[in-house]
Scaffold this active site. Structure first.
Site, PDB file in Angstrom:
ATOM      1  N   ASN A  10     -18.614 -37.363 -21.724  1.00  0.00           N
ATOM      2  CA  ASN A  10     -19.370 -37.895 -20.586  1.00  0.00           C
ATOM      3  C   ASN A  10     -20.003 -39.216 -21.047  1.00  0.00           C
ATOM      4  O   ASN A  10     -20.959 -39.203 -21.824  1.00  0.00           O
ATOM      5  CB  ASN A  10     -20.446 -36.882 -20.171  1.00  0.00           C
ATOM      6  CG  ASN A  10     -21.348 -37.401 -19.058  1.00  0.00           C
ATOM      7  OD1 ASN A  10     -21.100 -38.475 -18.509  1.00  0.00           O
ATOM      8  ND2 ASN A  10     -22.385 -36.651 -18.742  1.00  0.00           N
ATOM      9  N   LYS A  12     -21.663 -41.264 -19.362  1.00  0.00           N
ATOM     10  CA  LYS A  12     -22.910 -41.569 -18.631  1.00  0.00           C
ATOM     11  C   LYS A  12     -22.917 -43.036 -18.189  1.00  0.00           C
ATOM     12  O   LYS A  12     -21.860 -43.582 -17.889  1.00  0.00           O
ATOM     13  CB  LYS A  12     -24.121 -41.189 -19.489  1.00  0.00           C
ATOM     14  CG  LYS A  12     -24.050 -39.719 -19.954  1.00  0.00           C
ATOM     15  CD  LYS A  12     -25.318 -39.201 -20.575  1.00  0.00           C
ATOM     16  CE  LYS A  12     -25.132 -37.741 -20.968  1.00  0.00           C
ATOM     17  NZ  LYS A  12     -26.323 -37.140 -21.527  1.00  0.00           N
ATOM     18  N   HIS A 104     -25.089 -32.256 -13.188  1.00  0.00           N
ATOM     19  CA  HIS A 104     -25.638 -32.597 -14.504  1.00  0.00           C
ATOM     20  C   HIS A 104     -27.158 -32.624 -14.398  1.00  0.00           C
ATOM     21  O   HIS A 104     -27.709 -33.047 -13.382  1.00  0.00           O
ATOM     22  CB  HIS A 104     -25.097 -33.960 -14.966  1.00  0.00           C
ATOM     23  CG  HIS A 104     -25.374 -34.202 -16.419  1.00  0.00           C
ATOM     24  ND1 HIS A 104     -26.609 -34.590 -16.871  1.00  0.00           N
ATOM     25  CD2 HIS A 104     -24.586 -34.080 -17.522  1.00  0.00           C
ATOM     26  CE1 HIS A 104     -26.567 -34.690 -18.196  1.00  0.00           C
ATOM     27  NE2 HIS A 104     -25.349 -34.400 -18.612  1.00  0.00           N
ATOM     28  N   GLU A 106     -29.252 -34.565 -15.537  1.00  0.00           N
ATOM     29  CA  GLU A 106     -29.806 -35.896 -15.242  1.00  0.00           C
ATOM     30  C   GLU A 106     -29.749 -36.186 -13.745  1.00  0.00           C
ATOM     31  O   GLU A 106     -30.616 -36.851 -13.195  1.00  0.00           O
ATOM     32  CB  GLU A 106     -29.052 -36.960 -16.064  1.00  0.00           C
ATOM     33  CG  GLU A 106     -29.433 -36.871 -17.545  1.00  0.00           C
ATOM     34  CD  GLU A 106     -28.340 -37.259 -18.525  1.00  0.00           C
ATOM     35  OE1 GLU A 106     -27.338 -37.886 -18.116  1.00  0.00           O
ATOM     36  OE2 GLU A 106     -28.492 -36.933 -19.723  1.00  0.00           O
ATOM     37  N   GLU A 176     -25.471 -26.662 -20.572  1.00  0.00           N
ATOM     38  CA  GLU A 176     -26.149 -27.726 -21.306  1.00  0.00           C
ATOM     39  C   GLU A 176     -27.660 -27.495 -21.276  1.00  0.00           C
ATOM     40  O   GLU A 176     -28.336 -27.879 -20.301  1.00  0.00           O
ATOM     41  CB  GLU A 176     -25.857 -29.084 -20.659  1.00  0.00           C
ATOM     42  CG  GLU A 176     -24.389 -29.449 -20.627  1.00  0.00           C
ATOM     43  CD  GLU A 176     -24.178 -30.966 -20.547  1.00  0.00           C
ATOM     44  OE1 GLU A 176     -23.548 -31.509 -21.456  1.00  0.00           O
ATOM     45  OE2 GLU A 176     -24.681 -31.593 -19.597  1.00  0.00           O
ATOM     46  N   GLY A 182     -29.198 -35.171 -25.808  1.00  0.00           N
ATOM     47  CA  GLY A 182     -29.660 -36.463 -26.318  1.00  0.00           C
ATOM     48  C   GLY A 182     -30.820 -36.380 -27.296  1.00  0.00           C
ATOM     49  O   GLY A 182     -31.445 -37.392 -27.607  1.00  0.00           O
ATOM     50  N   SER A 222     -26.092 -32.496 -27.671  1.00  0.00           N
ATOM     51  CA  SER A 222     -26.080 -32.987 -29.054  1.00  0.00           C
ATOM     52  C   SER A 222     -24.895 -32.463 -29.878  1.00  0.00           C
ATOM     53  O   SER A 222     -25.032 -32.190 -31.071  1.00  0.00           O
ATOM     54  CB  SER A 222     -27.408 -32.675 -29.756  1.00  0.00           C
ATOM     55  OG  SER A 222     -28.470 -33.368 -29.114  1.00  0.00           O
TER      56      SER A 222
HETATM   57  P1  13P Z   1     -25.534 -35.542 -25.703  1.00  0.00           P
HETATM   58  O1  13P Z   1     -24.249 -35.107 -26.354  1.00  0.00           O
HETATM   59  O2  13P Z   1     -25.813 -36.999 -25.890  1.00  0.00           O
HETATM   60  O3  13P Z   1     -26.674 -34.653 -26.091  1.00  0.00           O
HETATM   61  O4  13P Z   1     -25.338 -35.365 -24.115  1.00  0.00           O
HETATM   62  C1  13P Z   1     -24.875 -34.166 -23.626  1.00  0.00           C
HETATM   63  C2  13P Z   1     -24.591 -34.332 -22.192  1.00  0.00           C
HETATM   64  O5  13P Z   1     -25.490 -34.479 -21.381  1.00  0.00           O
HETATM   65  C3  13P Z   1     -23.179 -34.329 -21.771  1.00  0.00           C
HETATM   66  O6  13P Z   1     -23.066 -34.230 -20.395  1.00  0.00           O
END
Ligand code: 13P
Length: 264
Positions: A10, A12, A104, A106, A176, A182, A222
């Protein structure tokens, strides 16, 4: 039953078109060295603006790189109309997508995406012939107050409401934990596996045993080249949804290579 793992990146809100193409090429060059059956399913989710550019880099050489799939990071559930700033399933399909990430954390957090919207999106993605990657996960506060399982079960039940067992079977779920995204704090592999097995049980309850056996459930949060082997050695973890470590070909390819050591 054995489920083919999926490693999804992803990206982002990162990378301009030229950068996205270069990163995709780096992944493609690695995948070229293998046949489709040797590789996990590979899914790449660029920004909307890079979807066509990345899709145009796909080749037809017959090696594993042919099978890299493209995902959109979001879509609207309506097919067209006065929804400024939104993009439909047909549009992302037209841009070369096979998958769409929905729900997601976010998007839930910053754009107020609700369980109901995620359900509408999942239905419309499946009706359009694409595959939803449905994200779920708990906050640190929810985990600490002991409601992780009930929260996630309710997210999954809502997302899958009214979807046929056949469609559930081909869908993908990504667990997740929000506190692991992150932050560099990976969820313990046994705990991730426990939650994912719980999600599979919820799928069994709502869509039956065959859908629960078939659906791929990924872990995200992560994920790094150094964590993936242990994660992939667990019974219920079918792959990873990778954020930060998907932004260089070196680390993403290493995640794929390490996945191939334990499963595929
Ligand atoms: P990270 O791997 O940066 O923690 O992000 C995970 C994520 O949100 C994938 O959709």
């Amino acid at each position: 039953m054995s489920r083919k793992p999926i490693i999804a990146g992803n990206w982002k809100m990162n990378l301009l078109q030229s950068e996205a193409k270069a990163l995709f090429d780096g992944i493609k060059d690695f995948a070229k060295g293998f046949s489709e059956s040797q590789l996990p399913g590979i899914v790449i989710a660029p920004t909307f603006t890079s979807l066509s550019a990345v899709a145009s880099e796909k080749c037809n050489c017959g090696a594993g790189c042919d099978k890299i799939a493209i995902a959109a990071q979001n879509c609207h559930w309506k097919s067209s109309g006065a929804y400024t700033g939104e993009v439909s399933v047909e549009m992302v399909k037209d841009a070369g997508c096979d998958y769409v990430i929905i729900g997601h954390s976010e998007r839930r957090q910053y754009f107020s995406e609700t369980d109901e919207m995620i359900n509408l999106k999942a239905k419309s993605i499946l009706a359009g012939g694409l595959i939803p990657i449905i994200c779920c996960g708990e906050t640190l506060e929810q985990r600490e107050s002991g409601i992780t399982d009930s929260h996630i079960a309710s997210q999954i039940k809502a997302a899958l409401d009214g979807i046929s067992s056949e469609d559930v079977a081909k869908s993908v779920i990504a667990y997740e934990p929000i506190w692991a995204i992150g932050t560099g704090k990976t969820c313990d592999a046994n705990e991730a596996n426990r939650v994912i097995a719980m999600i599979r049980n919820v799928v069994k309850e709502v869509a039956g045993v065959s859908a629960a056996d078939s659906i791929r459930i990924l872990y995200g949060g992560s994920v790094k080249p150094s964590t993936i082997e242990e994660q992939m050695s667990k019974s219920d973890i079918d792959g990873a949804l990778v954020g930060g470590a998907s932004l260089t070909a070196e680390s993403f390819n290493e995640i794929i290579a390490n996945t191939m050591k334990v499963s595929v």
